[in-house]
Design an enzyme around this catalytic site. Structure first.
Site, PDB file in Angstrom:
ATOM      1  CG  ASP A   1      -5.323  -1.561  -5.079  1.00 20.07           C
ATOM      2  OD1 ASP A   1      -6.030  -0.723  -5.740  1.00 20.07           O
ATOM      3  OD2 ASP A   1      -5.422  -1.906  -3.854  1.00 20.07           O
TER       4      ASP A   1
ATOM      5  CD  GLU B   1      -1.352   6.700  -5.698  1.00 16.99           C
ATOM      6  OE1 GLU B   1      -0.752   5.574  -6.138  1.00 16.99           O
ATOM      7  OE2 GLU B   1      -1.367   6.934  -4.458  1.00 16.99           O
TER       8      GLU B   1
ATOM      9  CE1 TYR C   1      -2.686   4.063   1.819  1.00 14.07           C
ATOM     10  CE2 TYR C   1      -1.699   5.424   0.061  1.00 14.07           C
ATOM     11  CZ  TYR C   1      -2.829   4.605   0.555  1.00 14.07           C
ATOM     12  OH  TYR C   1      -4.219   4.731  -0.074  1.00 14.07           O
TER      13      TYR C   1
ATOM     14  CD  GLU D   1      -5.580   6.563  -2.499  1.00 10.26           C
ATOM     15  OE1 GLU D   1      -4.498   6.061  -2.207  1.00 10.26           O
ATOM     16  OE2 GLU D   1      -6.140   7.052  -3.801  1.00 10.26           O
TER      17      GLU D   1
HETATM   18  C1  BDP Z   1      -2.918   3.943  -3.637  1.00 11.51           C
HETATM   19  C2  BDP Z   1      -3.866   3.884  -4.663  1.00 11.51           C
HETATM   20  C3  BDP Z   1      -5.015   3.223  -4.234  1.00 11.51           C
HETATM   21  C4  BDP Z   1      -4.614   1.918  -3.557  1.00 11.51           C
HETATM   22  C5  BDP Z   1      -3.897   2.194  -2.494  1.00 11.51           C
HETATM   23  C6  BDP Z   1      -3.319   1.078  -1.655  1.00 11.51           C
HETATM   24  O1  BDP Z   1      -4.133   5.094  -5.276  1.00 11.51           O
HETATM   25  O2  BDP Z   1      -5.940   2.947  -5.497  1.00 11.51           O
HETATM   26  O3  BDP Z   1      -5.738   1.030  -3.379  1.00 11.51           O
HETATM   27  O4  BDP Z   1      -2.730   2.811  -2.824  1.00 11.51           O
HETATM   28  O5  BDP Z   1      -2.386   0.652  -1.847  1.00 11.51           O
HETATM   29  O6  BDP Z   1      -1.447   4.156  -4.051  1.00 11.51           O
HETATM   30  O7  BDP Z   1      -4.068   0.397  -0.653  1.00 11.51           O
END
Ligand code: BDP
Length: 597
Positions: free
Chosen positions: A160, A410, A465, A501
């Site tokens: 992204d 990823e 997430y 993350e």
């Molecule tokens: C993850 C990626 C990261 C993205 C993040 C997002 O590793 O680079 O910026 O999601 O969606 O999948 O904020």
């Protein structure tokens, strides 16, 4: 690969500043054969995209040209003369006057060229550097180029963050003796209170090598003769997270008592080890707190900036972070040196982000294309990936701050072909550096049930997430999912596990009393929920929030002026979550190992 430096036998000239600039135009093929006369000037170091108001430059796909005059000092008569480019994103070509000197692929690692035979001491030459930003299925990171209806070429990619390009790091001219130190490898161990320092000095020709270790005050603490050997430092000061201590290894080539070349390599005495489900630094359990970062700032894009470097590290300290991951590419060497000096722990990542065709297909609801296949990511991609690993380790192997290699972000590790693709790369990484653990950041589609490569690695670094992309706005459900999944990884692999993350997009100034995504309260509550779960898992070894700061992305409906998961805004102002993190991380100092700084 050694970073160029001034030494008693070497000279170093910065070529940073304003360079003539243009993008490739049909009207001017072979731009290097004459003076660039577009009237444009670009700052080095900086990405070129946001410098200009012309969208044709910002969105350009292909070659861009940088040019300047360089004068070779008159006194450089008996030395070799090198040009060193810290980064040309993603491919660089160097021309001296009309001559092509060489090229390098890979946008985040340095390259250098011996230009002695093309230049003359005391004379000026025209230096042109071509930079290409194209990403394909065989580049790291990967991408693909499409052609719009009006004929414009457009770059698509699978990550992204915005595809900033250009000379984003410094460019140098330097001199070094004919017979010189070409590389140094330092590996440290600890025996009782003694630091055991194994060194290996590579010279350009068979030479007599002498090394001396100096402590931080400059006092010599050990010495040895020979290109490879071991130094023992009694009562060594260890490099520790939050308490850096650095030694210098002065490597000299001597001939009849005369020092022909001298290069000083900084090192820290420390060990790293994964034992069972623990991550140990100097034999003591370590718990990572911190962020996935980006090299990103307004106007400069991915251009290295010492001011942001200093400020970002101040903020890391303020918030109580002890570490970061160089998501999603190797960072400028200045950053790594700074981390060494300030005791910040680094997970060092290659630019292999986006080896995953399932994410986009899946999110768009479309059919997914196989990620690993002769038509998609294939043997050539793997070869480029191997080269990216080689160059990362060659550049960063001597940094005490680097405690783990992350070889991909990823990838589609649950897909057929993933194991065949990754097994040789993990092996390569271990061969190049047997001392550091190896990891990858695991995408949400790869679970403990279907992931095909996790057992090859030392530490499970998950990107999850729950509460954002999954169970959006429903933290109670998110908590159940998260706990269930983490426990699954723990039970199946028994390795150290950390969150590499987790994060929620947040607009500063947006507030709500309810669980409302995008608000400052939601970001703080989301992190809080995650932390509750992490704290319930004994083998959890760390938490790195996504992201340190808001950053620029390509256009997309998921993004409002970029990715807003920063705990700090793009101009580094704290959102509410930053204060909440500060309370947690500073409070963890006595509860989790290694978190004081
Ligand atoms: C993850 C990626 C990261 C993205 C993040 C997002 O590793 O680079 O910026 O999601 O969606 O999948 O904020």
């Amino acid at each position: 690969m050694l970073k160029p430096q001034m030494s008693p036998t070497r000279e170093l000239i910065s070529l940073d500043g304003l360079w003539a600039f243009d993008i490739e135009r049909d009207s001017r093929p072979q731009a290097w054969t004459g003076t660039l006369d577009s009237g444009l000037e670009a700052a080095v170091p900086a990405s070129y995209n946001d410098l200009f108001v012309d969208s044709a430059i910002r969105d350009h796909v292909g070659w861009a040209w940088y040019q300047r005059k360089v004068c070779v000092p008159r006194r450089w008569t008996s030395d070799r003369i090198f040009l060193r480019v810290d980064a040309a994103t993603h491919e660089g070509r160097v021309y001296v006057n009309d001559s092509f000197v060489g090229q390098h692929i890979g946008g985040y690692t340095p390259f250098e060229m011996d230009i002695t035979d093309l230049v003359a001491p005391g004379e000026e030459f025209r230096l042109t550097i071509g930079v290409n930003n194209e990403l394909t299925n065989i580049t790291i990171p990967p991408g693909s180029i499409t052609v719009a209806q009006d004929g414009r070429r457009q770059q698509k990619y699978l990550h992204d963050f915005y595809n900033y390009a250009g000379l984003s790091r410094s460019v140098w001219l330097y001199s070094a003796p004919q017979q010189r130190v070409e590389d140094i490898t330092v590996v440290t161990d600890i025996e009782g209170t003694t630091g055991v320092v194994t060194y290996d000095v590579q010279a350009s020709a068979p030479s007599t090598v002498r090394v001396r270790a100096l402590d931080a005050s400059g006092t010599q603490v050990a010495e040895a003769e020979g290109a490879a050997g071991t130094l023992r430092i009694e009562a060594a000061n260890l490099w520790k997270p939050g308490a850096a201590y650095l030694y210098n290894l002065v490597a000299e080539i001597v001939d009849n008592g005369e020092v022909i070349d001298s290069y000083t390599q900084t090192f820290g005495v420390r060990t790293v080890e994964v034992r069972g489900a623990e991550f140990l630094i100097n034999g003591e359990p370590f718990y990572f707190t911190g962020f996935g970062k980006h090299e990103d700032s307004p106007v400069r894009g991915k251009g290295h900036d010492d001011a942001y470097l200093v400020h970002d590290f101040q903020l890391l300290e303020w918030v109580g972070a002890n570490s970061f991951r160089t998501s999603h590419y190797p960072y400028a060497e200045e950053v790594m040196d700074f981390a060494d000096r300030h005791g910040i722990v680094v997970i060092d990542e290659t630019a292999a982000v986006g080896l995953n065709l399932a994410v986009q297909g899946g999110l768009a609801g479309g059919a997914t294309t196989p990620t690993f296949s002769p038509e998609t990511f294939n043997d050539d991609t793997q070869a480029a990936h191997a080269q990216a690993i080689r160059e990362l380790i060659a550049r960063d192997k001597n940094h005490p701050s680097v405690v783990m290699w992350c070889i991909a972000n990823e990838p589609s590790s649950n897909e057929e072909g993933a194991r065949e693709y990754f097994a040789p790369l993990v092996e390569l990484t271990r061969t190049l550096d047997p001392t550091r653990p190896v990891t990858y950041a695991v995408v949400m589609f790869a679970t403990f049930k279907n992931d095909r490569i996790a057992d090859l690695f030392d530490v499970m670094c998950l990107n999850r997430y729950y509460g954002w992309y999954v169970a959006t706005g429903d933290l109670a459900t998110a908590e159940t999912y998260l706990k269930g999944e983490l426990q699954g990884w723990v039970d199946k692999f028994g390795k150290p596990i950390m969150m590499a993350e987790y994060g929620a997009d947040t607009l500063p100034g947006l507030h709500s009393v309810w669980d409302m995504p995008w608000t400052e309260e939601y970001q703080a509550d989301y992190l809080d929920m995650n932390h509750r779960v992490f704290d319930s898992i004994p083998s959890f070894v760390g938490e790195q929030v996504w992201n340190f700061a808001d950053f620029q992305t390509s256009n997309g409906i998921h993004r409002v002026d970029g990715n807003r998961k920063g705990v700090f805004t793009r101009d580094r102002k704290p959102k509410s979550a930053a204060h909440a993190l500060r309370t947690r991380w500073r409070g963890l100092e006595n509860q989790k190992p290694g978190t004081s700084n």
